[in-house]
Design a protein around this motif. Structure first.
Motif, PDB file in Angstrom:
ATOM      1  N   LEU A   1       0.822  -1.209   0.000  1.00  0.00           N
ATOM      2  CA  LEU A   1       0.000   0.000   0.000  1.00  0.00           C
ATOM      3  C   LEU A   1       0.856   1.260   0.000  1.00  0.00           C
ATOM      4  CD1 LEU A   1      -2.793  -1.221   2.379  1.00  0.00           C
ATOM      5  CD2 LEU A   1      -3.158  -0.368   0.062  1.00  0.00           C
ATOM      6  N   LEU A   2       1.996   1.221   0.667  1.00  0.00           N
ATOM      7  CA  LEU A   2       2.872   2.389   0.667  1.00  0.00           C
ATOM      8  C   LEU A   2       3.549   2.569  -0.692  1.00  0.00           C
ATOM      9  CD1 LEU A   2       4.438   2.047   4.222  1.00  0.00           C
ATOM     10  CD2 LEU A   2       2.792   3.761   3.465  1.00  0.00           C
ATOM     11  N   VAL A   3       3.971   1.477  -1.306  1.00  0.00           N
ATOM     12  CA  VAL A   3       4.568   1.575  -2.642  1.00  0.00           C
ATOM     13  C   VAL A   3       3.532   2.041  -3.662  1.00  0.00           C
ATOM     14  CG1 VAL A   3       5.610   0.223  -4.517  1.00  0.00           C
ATOM     15  CG2 VAL A   3       6.382  -0.101  -2.170  1.00  0.00           C
ATOM     16  N   ALA A   4       2.258   1.778  -3.378  1.00  0.00           N
ATOM     17  CA  ALA A   4       1.198   2.161  -4.313  1.00  0.00           C
ATOM     18  C   ALA A   4       1.054   3.665  -4.475  1.00  0.00           C
ATOM     19  CB  ALA A   4      -0.140   1.568  -3.858  1.00  0.00           C
ATOM     20  N   VAL A   5       1.695   4.466  -3.609  1.00  0.00           N
ATOM     21  CA  VAL A   5       1.609   5.922  -3.781  1.00  0.00           C
ATOM     22  C   VAL A   5       2.607   6.413  -4.824  1.00  0.00           C
ATOM     23  CG1 VAL A   5       0.867   6.213  -1.384  1.00  0.00           C
ATOM     24  CG2 VAL A   5       3.282   6.527  -1.965  1.00  0.00           C
ATOM     25  N   ALA A   6       3.423   5.521  -5.395  1.00  0.00           N
ATOM     26  CA  ALA A   6       4.416   5.928  -6.395  1.00  0.00           C
ATOM     27  C   ALA A   6       3.812   6.685  -7.571  1.00  0.00           C
ATOM     28  CB  ALA A   6       5.199   4.707  -6.877  1.00  0.00           C
ATOM     29  N   PRO A   7       2.628   6.309  -8.107  1.00  0.00           N
ATOM     30  CA  PRO A   7       2.067   7.102  -9.208  1.00  0.00           C
ATOM     31  C   PRO A   7       1.864   8.574  -8.863  1.00  0.00           C
ATOM     32  CG  PRO A   7       0.950   4.999  -9.064  1.00  0.00           C
ATOM     33  CD  PRO A   7       1.843   5.082  -7.862  1.00  0.00           C
ATOM     34  N   ILE A   8       1.504   8.843  -7.618  1.00  0.00           N
ATOM     35  CA  ILE A   8       1.345  10.237  -7.213  1.00  0.00           C
ATOM     36  C   ILE A   8       2.703  10.925  -7.168  1.00  0.00           C
ATOM     37  CG2 ILE A   8       0.916  11.641  -5.148  1.00  0.00           C
ATOM     38  CD1 ILE A   8      -1.694  10.368  -4.828  1.00  0.00           C
ATOM     39  N   LEU A   9       3.722  10.238  -6.689  1.00  0.00           N
ATOM     40  CA  LEU A   9       5.068  10.819  -6.668  1.00  0.00           C
ATOM     41  C   LEU A   9       5.536  11.138  -8.087  1.00  0.00           C
ATOM     42  CD1 LEU A   9       6.753   8.505  -4.001  1.00  0.00           C
ATOM     43  CD2 LEU A   9       5.818  10.801  -3.666  1.00  0.00           C
TER      44      LEU A   9
ATOM     45  N   ARG B   1      -7.236  18.376  -9.123  1.00  0.00           N
ATOM     46  CA  ARG B   1      -7.436  16.946  -8.904  1.00  0.00           C
ATOM     47  C   ARG B   1      -6.174  16.302  -8.339  1.00  0.00           C
ATOM     48  NH1 ARG B   1     -10.486  12.535 -10.699  1.00  0.00           N
ATOM     49  NH2 ARG B   1     -12.041  13.962 -11.526  1.00  0.00           N
ATOM     50  N   LEU B   2      -5.014  16.672  -8.873  1.00  0.00           N
ATOM     51  CA  LEU B   2      -3.760  16.125  -8.368  1.00  0.00           C
ATOM     52  C   LEU B   2      -3.530  16.543  -6.926  1.00  0.00           C
ATOM     53  CD1 LEU B   2      -1.048  14.682  -8.642  1.00  0.00           C
ATOM     54  CD2 LEU B   2      -0.125  16.755  -9.693  1.00  0.00           C
ATOM     55  N   GLY B   3      -3.774  17.811  -6.615  1.00  0.00           N
ATOM     56  CA  GLY B   3      -3.568  18.281  -5.250  1.00  0.00           C
ATOM     57  C   GLY B   3      -4.440  17.557  -4.245  1.00  0.00           C
ATOM     58  N   VAL B   4      -5.717  17.372  -4.586  1.00  0.00           N
ATOM     59  CA  VAL B   4      -6.625  16.655  -3.684  1.00  0.00           C
ATOM     60  C   VAL B   4      -6.187  15.200  -3.542  1.00  0.00           C
ATOM     61  CG1 VAL B   4      -8.999  15.855  -3.372  1.00  0.00           C
ATOM     62  CG2 VAL B   4      -8.561  18.190  -4.159  1.00  0.00           C
ATOM     63  N   GLY B   5      -5.801  14.568  -4.660  1.00  0.00           N
ATOM     64  CA  GLY B   5      -5.366  13.176  -4.612  1.00  0.00           C
ATOM     65  C   GLY B   5      -4.150  12.992  -3.731  1.00  0.00           C
ATOM     66  N   VAL B   6      -3.181  13.906  -3.826  1.00  0.00           N
ATOM     67  CA  VAL B   6      -1.985  13.841  -2.990  1.00  0.00           C
ATOM     68  C   VAL B   6      -2.361  13.936  -1.517  1.00  0.00           C
ATOM     69  CG1 VAL B   6       0.117  15.072  -2.334  1.00  0.00           C
ATOM     70  CG2 VAL B   6      -0.401  14.703  -4.751  1.00  0.00           C
TER      71      VAL B   6
ATOM     72  N   LEU C   1      -5.299   4.292  -1.932  1.00  0.00           N
ATOM     73  CA  LEU C   1      -5.739   3.910  -3.261  1.00  0.00           C
ATOM     74  C   LEU C   1      -6.721   4.926  -3.842  1.00  0.00           C
ATOM     75  CD1 LEU C   1      -6.206   0.051  -2.843  1.00  0.00           C
ATOM     76  CD2 LEU C   1      -4.341   1.274  -3.966  1.00  0.00           C
ATOM     77  N   THR C   2      -7.595   5.461  -2.984  1.00  0.00           N
ATOM     78  CA  THR C   2      -8.539   6.475  -3.462  1.00  0.00           C
ATOM     79  C   THR C   2      -7.807   7.709  -3.962  1.00  0.00           C
ATOM     80  OG1 THR C   2     -10.253   5.705  -1.923  1.00  0.00           O
ATOM     81  CG2 THR C   2     -10.483   7.941  -2.810  1.00  0.00           C
ATOM     82  N   GLY C   3      -6.806   8.148  -3.210  1.00  0.00           N
ATOM     83  CA  GLY C   3      -6.044   9.316  -3.622  1.00  0.00           C
ATOM     84  C   GLY C   3      -5.291   9.098  -4.920  1.00  0.00           C
ATOM     85  N   VAL C   4      -4.697   7.906  -5.062  1.00  0.00           N
ATOM     86  CA  VAL C   4      -3.950   7.601  -6.293  1.00  0.00           C
ATOM     87  C   VAL C   4      -4.888   7.575  -7.494  1.00  0.00           C
ATOM     88  CG1 VAL C   4      -2.623   5.824  -7.471  1.00  0.00           C
ATOM     89  CG2 VAL C   4      -2.096   6.375  -5.112  1.00  0.00           C
ATOM     90  N   VAL C   5      -6.018   6.881  -7.350  1.00  0.00           N
ATOM     91  CA  VAL C   5      -6.969   6.808  -8.458  1.00  0.00           C
ATOM     92  C   VAL C   5      -7.493   8.197  -8.810  1.00  0.00           C
ATOM     93  CG1 VAL C   5      -9.216   5.916  -9.171  1.00  0.00           C
ATOM     94  CG2 VAL C   5      -7.630   4.429  -7.950  1.00  0.00           C
ATOM     95  N   PHE C   6      -7.832   8.992  -7.817  1.00  0.00           N
ATOM     96  CA  PHE C   6      -8.375  10.319  -8.061  1.00  0.00           C
ATOM     97  C   PHE C   6      -7.352  11.217  -8.763  1.00  0.00           C
ATOM     98  CE2 PHE C   6      -9.604  14.663  -6.917  1.00  0.00           C
ATOM     99  CZ  PHE C   6     -10.973  14.631  -7.227  1.00  0.00           C
ATOM    100  N   ALA C   7      -6.088  11.101  -8.368  1.00  0.00           N
ATOM    101  CA  ALA C   7      -5.072  11.978  -8.921  1.00  0.00           C
ATOM    102  C   ALA C   7      -4.621  11.577 -10.318  1.00  0.00           C
ATOM    103  CB  ALA C   7      -3.858  12.029  -7.982  1.00  0.00           C
ATOM    104  N   THR C   8      -4.680  10.283 -10.630  1.00  0.00           N
ATOM    105  CA  THR C   8      -4.064   9.820 -11.878  1.00  0.00           C
ATOM    106  C   THR C   8      -5.070   9.404 -12.942  1.00  0.00           C
ATOM    107  OG1 THR C   8      -3.889   7.558 -11.007  1.00  0.00           O
ATOM    108  CG2 THR C   8      -1.999   9.023 -10.680  1.00  0.00           C
ATOM    109  N   ARG C   9      -6.365   9.376 -12.606  1.00  0.00           N
ATOM    110  CA  ARG C   9      -7.368   9.010 -13.598  1.00  0.00           C
ATOM    111  C   ARG C   9      -8.250  10.202 -13.911  1.00  0.00           C
ATOM    112  NH1 ARG C   9      -7.157   4.834 -16.670  1.00  0.00           N
ATOM    113  NH2 ARG C   9      -9.371   4.416 -16.556  1.00  0.00           N
ATOM    114  N   ARG C  10      -8.536  10.399 -15.189  1.00  0.00           N
ATOM    115  CA  ARG C  10      -9.452  11.476 -15.557  1.00  0.00           C
ATOM    116  C   ARG C  10     -10.892  11.053 -15.279  1.00  0.00           C
ATOM    117  NH1 ARG C  10      -5.569  11.808 -19.684  1.00  0.00           N
ATOM    118  NH2 ARG C  10      -4.535  13.817 -19.775  1.00  0.00           N
TER     119      ARG C  10
END
Length: 328
Positions: free
Chosen positions: A141-149, A165-170, A319-328
């Motif tokens: 789960l911690l490695v899963a934040v890599a897309p946001i990074l 969207r990116l700011g909220v996801g982060v 996961l919610t933050g990653v999906v929100f930040a990286t998906r349109r």
């Protein structure tokens, strides 16, 4: 990823443009074809199993020795694959195969080596060390934040636009990281383990950003093979430790290390390359969101690591933050 693997390896994030994907393979716009779905499912399962395999073999192998053993197995498997496919292409179309398979030189080769050292060397060692202190679910789960990074780095380094969207996801994702760090995924927190897992995510993100540039210049299987060789070479200082631990480790632990190299690393990255050659980058990224939940289920089933409720909430926020930040 390598757990991943590790891709995950193919480019894994939305930030990878489709034109880079099509630079090394033609896309097929029939995403529901069962071989593609099967390849995607295979990759997700293999990458999730890597987190559990590291946790299992980590009782008998130190982080550096395990990483070297894994990469020796992966490099051998990838070398066989590259040699076989090269011979097959030469048989069918010798001149065209020679053009496509020309190896990179100069600065490009140096960047590929840097990518391999960071991803297959640094990432694996950091993740192996993290999983000596935290369980497989926490690490995944911690490695899963890599897309946001990666997305944040694209804003800071590549000049891409910072969106709301990116700011909220982060913010949401790192609130989840804070919850996990505060509670521990199985109720036992280890700040050093969390820090090492976050370091793994940083190395993962660096690898993807560099890979994003290099895939425009060469095909993914060749890049993966050369990167694996570079990562193996960087890990050679751990060879004496590996030999000592190999002599003392029980056979199941050694088989676990070999499994990590052949399946999540070599096969996982090759099946992921096949998926990327037929799906868009956005669709393939969505599949990677399944890795942490599958890891949690495998860890729960095979290792008896029962998630704590507060940490499950933190993982869901990640996961919610990653999906929100990286998906349109």
């Amino acid at each position: 990823m390598s757990s991943p693997p590790m891709t995950e390896p193919a480019a894994l994030l939305r930030t990878v443009p489709d034109e880079i994907v099509t630079a090394y393979a033609r896309r097929d716009e029939r995403p529901r074809s069962w071989p593609i779905v099967a390849a995607a499912g295979t990759t997700v399962l293999l990458w999730a199993s890597a987190f559990v395999g590291i946790r299992f073999a980590g009782h008998d192998y130190s982080p550096g020795a395990m990483a070297l053993g894994r990469m020796v197995a992966a490099s051998a498997a990838l070398s066989v694959f590259v040699a076989f496919t090269a011979r097959l292409r030469r048989t069918r179309a010798p001149h065209a195969a020679t053009r496509r398979r020309s190896l990179p030189r100069g600065g490009t080769l140096g960047l590929v080596a840097l990518w391999g050292v960071a991803w297959f060397g640094g990432y694996n060692v950091a993740l192996n060390a993290a999983e000596r202190l935290v369980d497989a679910g926490t690490a995944a789960l911690l490695v899963a934040v890599a897309p946001i990074l990666v997305a944040v780095a694209a804003v800071l380094v590549l000049g891409e636009r910072l969106t709301r969207r990116l700011g909220v996801g982060v913010a949401v994702a790192f609130a989840g990281v804070a919850l996990i760090a505060a509670s521990g995924f199985t109720g036992h927190v280890d700040k050093v383990g969390v820090a090492l897992a976050v370091l793994s995510a940083l190395l993962y993100a660096f690898g993807v950003l560099l890979q994003k540039r290099l895939l425009a210049r060469m095909d993914a299987p060749t890049m993966t093979w050369l990167g694996a060789l570079a990562g193996t070479a960087a890990l050679l200082p751990f060879a004496p430790t590996l030999l000592t631990e190999l002599a003392a480790a029980p056979p199941p632990a050694t088989l676990g290390v070999l499994f990590l190299g052949v399946f999540p690393t070599a096969i996982g990255f090759l099946t992921w390359g096949y998926v990327l050659s037929h799906w868009t980058a956005g669709r393939t990224t969505a599949a990677t969101y399944l890795v942490p939940p599958v890891t949690v289920l495998l860890s729960w089933t095979l290792l008896g690591e029962v998630p704590a409720p507060l940490a499950l909430l933190g993982g869901a926020l990640c996961l919610t933050g990653v999906v929100f930040a990286t998906r349109r």
